[in-house]
Design a protein around this motif. Sequence first.
Motif, PDB file in Angstrom:
ATOM      1  N   ALA A  62       0.767  -0.882   0.008  1.00  0.00           N
ATOM      2  CA  ALA A  62      -0.253  -0.087   0.014  1.00  0.00           C
ATOM      3  C   ALA A  62       0.701   1.431  -0.278  1.00  0.00           C
ATOM      4  N   ALA A  63       0.252   2.196  -0.689  1.00  0.00           N
ATOM      5  CA  ALA A  63       0.895   3.509  -0.365  1.00  0.00           C
ATOM      6  C   ALA A  63      -0.095   4.672  -0.303  1.00  0.00           C
ATOM      7  N   LEU A  64       0.625   5.472   0.847  1.00  0.00           N
ATOM      8  CA  LEU A  64      -0.398   6.565   0.439  1.00  0.00           C
ATOM      9  C   LEU A  64       0.616   7.814   0.811  1.00  0.00           C
ATOM     10  N   ASP A  94       3.820   7.369   2.862  1.00  0.00           N
ATOM     11  CA  ASP A  94       3.492   6.357   3.522  1.00  0.00           C
ATOM     12  C   ASP A  94       3.776   4.912   2.774  1.00  0.00           C
ATOM     13  N   ASN A 132       3.685   0.940   3.078  1.00  0.00           N
ATOM     14  CA  ASN A 132       4.022  -0.740   2.766  1.00  0.00           C
ATOM     15  C   ASN A 132       4.678  -1.574   2.413  1.00  0.00           C
ATOM     16  N   LYS A 169       6.817   1.180   7.714  1.00  0.00           N
ATOM     17  CA  LYS A 169       6.593   1.879   6.951  1.00  0.00           C
ATOM     18  C   LYS A 169       7.065   3.664   7.566  1.00  0.00           C
TER      19      LYS A 169
HETATM   20  C1  LIG Z   1       0.706   0.476   6.838  1.00  0.00           C
HETATM   21  O1  LIG Z   1       0.736  -0.158   8.018  1.00  0.00           O
HETATM   22  C2  LIG Z   1      -0.086   0.546   9.082  1.00  0.00           C
HETATM   23  C3  LIG Z   1       0.081  -0.592  10.012  1.00  0.00           C
HETATM   24  O2  LIG Z   1      -0.445  -1.526   9.455  1.00  0.00           O
HETATM   25  C4  LIG Z   1      -1.224   1.248   8.957  1.00  0.00           C
HETATM   26  O3  LIG Z   1      -1.018   1.749  10.131  1.00  0.00           O
HETATM   27  C5  LIG Z   1      -0.570   2.227   7.757  1.00  0.00           C
HETATM   28  O4  LIG Z   1      -2.095   2.811   7.659  1.00  0.00           O
HETATM   29  C6  LIG Z   1      -0.743   1.578   5.923  1.00  0.00           C
HETATM   30  N1  LIG Z   1       0.188   2.686   5.546  1.00  0.00           N
HETATM   31  C7  LIG Z   1      -0.501   2.309   4.572  1.00  0.00           C
HETATM   32  C8  LIG Z   1      -0.440   3.840   3.583  1.00  0.00           C
HETATM   33  O5  LIG Z   1      -2.366   1.509   3.779  1.00  0.00           O
END
Ligand SMILES: *[C@@H]1O[C@H](CO)[C@@H](O)[C@H](O)[C@H]1NC(C)=O
Length: 309
Positions: A223-225, A288, A290, A304
Amino acid sequence: LLLLLLLLLLIIIITDKYIIFNLECQRFVLRKPSLSISEKGVISVQAALYGRADTDTCSEGRPSRVTTAPIYVLLRCDGKKECEINIRDVATPDPCVGTFKYLDTNYTCLPAIHVVACEGSLAHLFCGQVISVYGADYGRRDETTCSYRRFSFQTRNTLCSGPTNKVAELCNGKNRCTFRVGSSLFGDPCRNTYKYLELAYVCESTPCTSSSATRGALISVQAALYGRADTDTCSEGRPVGQLTNTTCSQPGTEDLVKTRCDGKKECEINIRDVATPDPCVGTFKYLDTNYTCLPASQSTVTLKQPHRL
Ligand SMILES: *[C@@H]1O[C@H](CO)[C@@H](O)[C@H](O)[C@H]1NC(C)=O
Ligand SMILES: *[C@@H]1O[C@H](CO)[C@@H](O)[C@H](O)[C@H]1NC(C)=O
Ligand SMILES: *[C@@H]1O[C@H](CO)[C@@H](O)[C@H](O)[C@H]1NC(C)=O
Protein backbone atom coordinates in the motif's frame (compact mmCIF):
# COMPACT_ATOMS: atom_id res chain seq x y z
CA LEU A 1 21.98 1.69 8.28
CA LEU A 2 25.27 2.40 6.73
CA LEU A 3 27.93 0.11 7.92
CA LEU A 4 31.49 1.15 7.97
CA LEU A 5 33.47 -1.95 7.38
CA LEU A 6 36.91 -2.02 8.69
CA LEU A 7 39.28 -3.51 6.23
CA LEU A 8 42.21 -5.12 7.82
CA LEU A 9 45.28 -6.26 6.10
CA LEU A 10 47.28 -8.87 7.80
CA ILE A 11 50.56 -10.26 6.75
CA ILE A 12 52.11 -12.93 8.84
CA ILE A 13 55.72 -13.82 8.55
CA ILE A 14 56.26 -17.48 8.74
CA THR A 15 59.57 -18.32 10.23
CA ASP A 16 58.72 -21.76 11.34
CA LYS A 17 56.10 -24.34 10.62
CA TYR A 18 54.42 -24.12 14.00
CA ILE A 19 53.14 -20.58 14.06
CA ILE A 20 49.51 -20.24 14.95
CA PHE A 21 47.95 -16.87 14.42
CA ASN A 22 44.64 -15.25 15.08
CA LEU A 23 42.32 -13.39 12.86
CA GLU A 24 40.35 -11.36 15.30
CA CYS A 25 37.62 -8.85 14.77
CA GLN A 26 38.12 -5.93 17.04
CA ARG A 27 35.74 -3.06 16.71
CA PHE A 28 33.47 -1.69 14.13
CA VAL A 29 31.43 1.43 14.00
CA LEU A 30 27.81 1.59 13.03
CA ARG A 31 27.43 4.93 11.35
CA LYS A 32 24.28 6.85 11.91
CA PRO A 33 24.12 10.57 12.69
CA SER A 34 23.47 10.49 16.43
CA LEU A 35 24.43 6.92 17.09
CA SER A 36 27.80 5.34 17.33
CA ILE A 37 28.01 1.82 18.60
CA SER A 38 31.12 -0.20 18.93
CA GLU A 39 30.90 -3.92 19.19
CA LYS A 40 32.65 -6.99 18.08
CA GLY A 41 31.99 -8.21 14.61
CA VAL A 42 32.62 -11.42 12.78
CA ILE A 43 35.25 -12.29 10.23
CA SER A 44 34.64 -12.33 6.53
CA VAL A 45 37.70 -13.52 4.65
CA GLN A 46 38.14 -11.78 1.33
CA ALA A 47 41.21 -13.57 0.10
CA ALA A 48 44.03 -15.63 1.47
CA LEU A 49 47.15 -16.87 -0.17
CA TYR A 50 50.03 -18.97 0.98
CA GLY A 51 53.18 -18.82 -1.06
CA ARG A 52 54.77 -15.78 -2.61
CA ALA A 53 53.09 -13.31 -4.94
CA ASP A 54 55.70 -10.57 -5.01
CA THR A 55 59.40 -10.21 -4.30
CA ASP A 56 59.11 -7.64 -1.50
CA THR A 57 56.80 -9.08 1.13
CA CYS A 58 58.70 -10.86 3.90
CA SER A 59 61.93 -10.64 1.93
CA GLU A 60 64.30 -9.05 4.40
CA GLY A 61 67.49 -10.99 4.84
CA ARG A 62 66.35 -13.69 2.50
CA PRO A 63 68.61 -14.89 -0.28
CA SER A 64 65.93 -16.33 -2.49
CA ARG A 65 63.38 -13.91 -3.97
CA VAL A 66 61.60 -16.22 -6.30
CA THR A 67 58.05 -15.24 -7.15
CA THR A 68 55.58 -18.01 -7.65
CA ALA A 69 51.99 -18.11 -8.71
CA PRO A 70 49.91 -17.45 -5.59
CA ILE A 71 48.32 -20.43 -3.96
CA TYR A 72 44.94 -19.41 -2.68
CA VAL A 73 43.90 -21.20 0.44
CA LEU A 74 40.53 -21.70 1.99
CA LEU A 75 40.31 -20.48 5.56
CA ARG A 76 37.44 -21.65 7.70
CA CYS A 77 37.00 -18.36 9.46
CA ASP A 78 33.88 -16.83 7.99
CA GLY A 79 31.24 -15.93 10.53
CA LYS A 80 33.52 -16.42 13.51
CA LYS A 81 34.65 -13.83 16.03
CA GLU A 82 38.16 -15.04 16.00
CA CYS A 83 39.88 -17.74 14.15
CA GLU A 84 43.05 -19.64 14.62
CA ILE A 85 44.80 -21.27 11.78
CA ASN A 86 47.56 -23.78 12.19
CA ILE A 87 50.07 -22.95 9.54
CA ARG A 88 50.73 -26.65 9.03
CA ASP A 89 47.23 -27.00 7.64
CA VAL A 90 47.95 -24.60 4.81
CA ALA A 91 51.70 -25.25 4.46
CA THR A 92 51.58 -28.87 3.41
CA PRO A 93 52.30 -29.90 0.78
CA ASP A 94 54.90 -27.19 0.19
CA PRO A 95 53.71 -25.19 -2.83
CA CYS A 96 57.19 -23.96 -3.75
CA VAL A 97 60.18 -25.67 -2.17
CA GLY A 98 63.10 -23.33 -1.55
CA THR A 99 61.01 -20.17 -1.63
CA PHE A 100 60.43 -18.31 1.61
CA LYS A 101 56.65 -18.17 1.90
CA TYR A 102 54.10 -16.15 3.79
CA LEU A 103 50.42 -16.23 4.50
CA ASP A 104 48.62 -13.10 3.37
CA THR A 105 45.02 -12.70 4.40
CA ASN A 106 42.63 -9.88 3.69
CA TYR A 107 39.51 -9.85 5.75
CA THR A 108 36.80 -7.50 6.88
CA CYS A 109 34.89 -7.42 10.11
CA LEU A 110 31.17 -7.52 9.63
CA PRO A 111 29.02 -6.22 12.43
CA ALA A 112 27.07 -9.24 13.46
CA ILE A 113 25.44 -10.94 16.38
CA HIS A 114 27.32 -14.01 17.37
CA VAL A 115 25.46 -16.95 18.90
CA VAL A 116 26.61 -20.24 20.32
CA ALA A 117 23.96 -22.84 21.18
CA CYS A 118 24.77 -26.29 22.54
CA GLU A 119 23.40 -29.48 21.08
CA GLY A 120 19.93 -30.15 22.47
CA SER A 121 19.28 -26.56 23.48
CA LEU A 122 17.04 -24.00 21.84
CA ALA A 123 18.63 -21.31 19.71
CA HIS A 124 16.93 -17.92 19.62
CA LEU A 125 17.56 -15.33 17.00
CA PHE A 126 15.89 -12.01 17.35
CA CYS A 127 15.94 -8.76 15.43
CA GLY A 128 13.94 -5.62 15.77
CA GLN A 129 14.15 -5.75 11.99
CA VAL A 130 15.00 -8.59 9.67
CA ILE A 131 17.38 -11.49 10.33
CA SER A 132 20.00 -12.24 7.76
CA VAL A 133 22.19 -15.21 8.65
CA TYR A 134 25.78 -14.72 7.70
CA GLY A 135 27.20 -18.11 8.50
CA ALA A 136 26.53 -21.15 10.68
CA ASP A 137 28.58 -24.16 11.64
CA TYR A 138 27.38 -27.21 13.58
CA GLY A 139 30.15 -29.27 15.09
CA ARG A 140 33.07 -28.68 17.45
CA ARG A 141 36.12 -26.54 16.92
CA ASP A 142 37.47 -26.23 20.44
CA GLU A 143 37.38 -28.29 23.64
CA THR A 144 35.94 -25.65 25.96
CA THR A 145 32.73 -24.46 24.29
CA CYS A 146 29.71 -26.42 25.52
CA SER A 147 31.89 -28.74 27.60
CA TYR A 148 30.18 -28.43 30.99
CA ARG A 149 29.57 -31.90 32.51
CA ARG A 150 30.69 -33.64 29.36
CA PHE A 151 33.09 -36.54 29.16
CA SER A 152 36.42 -35.61 27.67
CA PHE A 153 35.93 -38.05 24.79
CA GLN A 154 32.86 -36.03 23.81
CA THR A 155 34.84 -32.80 23.49
CA ARG A 156 38.13 -34.12 22.19
CA ASN A 157 37.41 -34.01 18.48
CA THR A 158 37.95 -30.35 17.56
CA LEU A 159 38.17 -30.93 13.85
CA CYS A 160 34.46 -31.39 13.49
CA SER A 161 33.07 -28.77 11.19
CA GLY A 162 29.65 -28.81 9.58
CA PRO A 163 28.85 -25.58 7.76
CA THR A 164 25.11 -25.38 7.27
CA ASN A 165 22.59 -23.31 5.34
CA LYS A 166 19.71 -24.61 7.44
CA VAL A 167 19.69 -21.65 9.81
CA ALA A 168 19.53 -19.26 6.89
CA GLU A 169 16.65 -21.24 5.40
CA LEU A 170 14.79 -21.17 8.70
CA CYS A 171 15.45 -17.61 9.80
CA ASN A 172 16.27 -15.26 6.95
CA GLY A 173 13.66 -12.58 6.48
CA LYS A 174 12.05 -13.16 9.86
CA ASN A 175 12.41 -10.98 12.90
CA ARG A 176 12.45 -13.87 15.35
CA CYS A 177 13.36 -17.49 14.95
CA THR A 178 13.65 -20.39 17.38
CA PHE A 179 14.72 -23.96 16.72
CA ARG A 180 16.26 -26.90 18.57
CA VAL A 181 19.93 -27.46 17.89
CA GLY A 182 20.66 -31.07 17.03
CA SER A 183 21.77 -33.59 14.47
CA SER A 184 18.20 -34.27 13.40
CA LEU A 185 18.15 -30.77 11.95
CA PHE A 186 21.73 -30.36 10.77
CA GLY A 187 22.92 -33.90 10.17
CA ASP A 188 25.73 -35.41 12.20
CA PRO A 189 29.22 -34.33 11.14
CA CYS A 190 30.95 -36.37 13.89
CA ARG A 191 29.36 -39.11 15.95
CA ASN A 192 29.98 -39.38 19.71
CA THR A 193 31.14 -35.77 19.88
CA TYR A 194 28.98 -33.30 21.79
CA LYS A 195 28.45 -30.54 19.29
CA TYR A 196 27.33 -26.94 19.24
CA LEU A 197 26.05 -24.51 16.71
CA GLU A 198 27.99 -21.34 16.15
CA LEU A 199 26.40 -18.73 13.99
CA ALA A 200 26.45 -15.10 13.09
CA TYR A 201 23.64 -13.00 11.82
CA VAL A 202 23.00 -9.37 11.07
CA CYS A 203 19.84 -7.34 11.45
CA GLU A 204 19.01 -5.56 8.27
CA SER A 205 17.06 -2.36 8.49
CA THR A 206 16.09 -2.32 4.84
CA PRO A 207 15.03 -5.88 4.14
CA CYS A 208 15.34 -5.81 0.39
CA THR A 209 18.85 -4.46 0.15
CA SER A 210 21.64 -6.50 1.59
CA SER A 211 25.33 -5.97 1.28
CA SER A 212 25.91 -9.47 -0.01
CA ALA A 213 23.11 -8.93 -2.54
CA THR A 214 22.67 -12.61 -3.09
CA ARG A 215 19.54 -13.31 -1.16
CA GLY A 216 17.28 -12.12 -3.92
CA ALA A 217 14.64 -10.51 -1.76
CA LEU A 218 12.47 -8.25 -3.87
CA ILE A 219 10.15 -5.43 -2.95
CA SER A 220 6.43 -6.02 -3.13
CA VAL A 221 4.45 -2.86 -2.37
CA GLN A 222 1.29 -3.51 -0.33
CA ALA A 223 0.00 0.00 0.00
CA ALA A 224 1.14 3.55 -0.57
CA LEU A 225 -0.38 6.85 0.39
CA TYR A 226 0.69 10.38 -0.33
CA GLY A 227 -1.23 12.88 1.72
CA ARG A 228 -2.36 12.54 5.31
CA ALA A 229 -4.37 9.76 6.99
CA ASP A 230 -3.88 10.63 10.66
CA THR A 231 -2.82 13.55 12.80
CA ASP A 232 0.27 11.89 14.31
CA THR A 233 2.50 10.86 11.41
CA CYS A 234 5.10 13.50 10.56
CA SER A 235 3.46 16.00 12.90
CA GLU A 236 6.37 17.17 14.97
CA GLY A 237 6.63 20.94 15.11
CA ARG A 238 3.77 21.47 12.69
CA PRO A 239 0.92 23.88 13.33
CA VAL A 240 -2.35 22.06 14.06
CA GLY A 241 -3.97 23.58 10.98
CA GLN A 242 -1.60 21.61 8.74
CA LEU A 243 -2.59 18.30 10.37
CA THR A 244 -6.38 18.41 10.57
CA ASN A 245 -7.29 17.08 7.13
CA THR A 246 -6.84 13.34 7.57
CA THR A 247 -8.69 12.34 4.41
CA CYS A 248 -6.09 13.68 2.03
CA SER A 249 -4.79 11.17 -0.48
CA GLN A 250 -3.16 11.65 -3.86
CA PRO A 251 -4.94 9.43 -6.38
CA GLY A 252 -2.68 7.01 -8.25
CA THR A 253 0.10 7.00 -5.65
CA GLU A 254 -0.07 3.27 -5.01
CA ASP A 255 0.03 2.43 -8.71
CA LEU A 256 3.01 4.70 -9.24
CA VAL A 257 5.00 3.26 -6.34
CA LYS A 258 4.16 -0.28 -7.43
CA THR A 259 5.29 0.41 -10.97
CA ARG A 260 8.56 1.87 -9.81
CA CYS A 261 9.39 -0.58 -7.01
CA ASP A 262 7.75 -3.98 -7.37
CA GLY A 263 10.27 -6.69 -8.18
CA LYS A 264 13.28 -4.50 -7.42
CA LYS A 265 15.83 -4.75 -4.68
CA GLU A 266 15.77 -1.08 -3.98
CA CYS A 267 14.04 1.84 -5.54
CA GLU A 268 13.98 5.59 -5.40
CA ILE A 269 11.00 7.80 -5.92
CA ASN A 270 11.24 11.46 -6.54
CA ILE A 271 8.69 13.02 -4.24
CA ARG A 272 7.75 15.55 -6.94
CA ASP A 273 6.26 12.74 -9.02
CA VAL A 274 3.58 12.08 -6.43
CA ALA A 275 3.31 15.59 -4.95
CA THR A 276 1.91 17.39 -8.01
CA PRO A 277 -0.77 18.49 -8.29
CA ASP A 278 -1.09 19.23 -4.57
CA PRO A 279 -3.98 17.04 -3.31
CA CYS A 280 -4.71 19.27 -0.32
CA VAL A 281 -3.14 22.70 -0.20
CA GLY A 282 -2.22 23.78 3.31
CA THR A 283 -1.94 20.26 4.72
CA PHE A 284 1.48 18.86 5.63
CA LYS A 285 1.77 15.64 3.66
CA TYR A 286 3.92 12.51 3.71
CA LEU A 287 4.50 9.42 1.62
CA ASP A 288 3.66 6.25 3.54
CA THR A 289 4.58 2.96 1.90
CA ASN A 290 4.05 -0.51 3.28
CA TYR A 291 6.02 -3.18 1.55
CA THR A 292 7.23 -6.70 2.03
CA CYS A 293 10.21 -8.52 0.63
CA LEU A 294 9.61 -11.57 -1.48
CA PRO A 295 10.68 -14.28 -1.35
CA ALA A 296 11.86 -13.75 2.17
CA SER A 297 10.43 -16.88 3.72
CA GLN A 298 6.96 -17.04 5.19
CA SER A 299 7.19 -14.21 7.62
CA THR A 300 7.31 -10.75 6.15
CA VAL A 301 8.05 -7.48 7.78
CA THR A 302 6.21 -4.32 7.12
CA LEU A 303 8.03 -1.08 7.22
CA LYS A 304 6.42 2.25 7.33
CA GLN A 305 8.50 4.86 5.67
CA PRO A 306 7.23 8.38 5.94
CA HIS A 307 9.04 10.94 3.86
CA ARG A 308 8.94 14.53 4.89
CA LEU A 309 8.39 17.09 2.23
C1 LIG B 1 0.78 0.62 6.68
O1 LIG B 1 0.59 -0.26 7.78
C2 LIG B 1 0.26 0.43 9.00
C3 LIG B 1 0.19 -0.59 10.10
O2 LIG B 1 -0.59 -1.68 9.72
C4 LIG B 1 -1.08 1.17 8.80
O3 LIG B 1 -1.39 1.89 9.98
C5 LIG B 1 -0.92 2.16 7.66
O4 LIG B 1 -2.15 2.78 7.39
C6 LIG B 1 -0.47 1.42 6.38
N1 LIG B 1 -0.17 2.38 5.35
C7 LIG B 1 -0.80 2.36 4.17
C8 LIG B 1 -0.36 3.35 3.18
O5 LIG B 1 -1.69 1.55 3.91
C1 LIG C 1 45.25 -7.87 0.10
O1 LIG C 1 45.07 -6.51 -0.26
C2 LIG C 1 46.25 -5.87 -0.70
C3 LIG C 1 45.94 -4.40 -0.90
O2 LIG C 1 44.74 -4.22 -1.62
C4 LIG C 1 46.74 -6.55 -1.98
O3 LIG C 1 47.95 -5.95 -2.41
C5 LIG C 1 46.99 -8.02 -1.67
O4 LIG C 1 47.35 -8.71 -2.84
C6 LIG C 1 45.74 -8.68 -1.10
N1 LIG C 1 46.02 -10.02 -0.67
C7 LIG C 1 45.33 -11.05 -1.14
C8 LIG C 1 45.68 -12.36 -0.58
O5 LIG C 1 44.44 -10.93 -2.00
C1 LIG D 1 -9.17 17.25 2.76
O1 LIG D 1 -8.62 17.45 1.47
C2 LIG D 1 -9.38 16.80 0.42
C3 LIG D 1 -8.61 16.99 -0.87
O2 LIG D 1 -8.31 18.32 -1.09
C4 LIG D 1 -10.76 17.44 0.34
O3 LIG D 1 -11.53 16.80 -0.68
C5 LIG D 1 -11.45 17.26 1.68
O4 LIG D 1 -12.69 17.91 1.66
C6 LIG D 1 -10.58 17.81 2.80
N1 LIG D 1 -11.19 17.48 4.07
C7 LIG D 1 -11.32 18.37 5.04
C8 LIG D 1 -11.95 17.87 6.31
O5 LIG D 1 -10.96 19.54 4.92
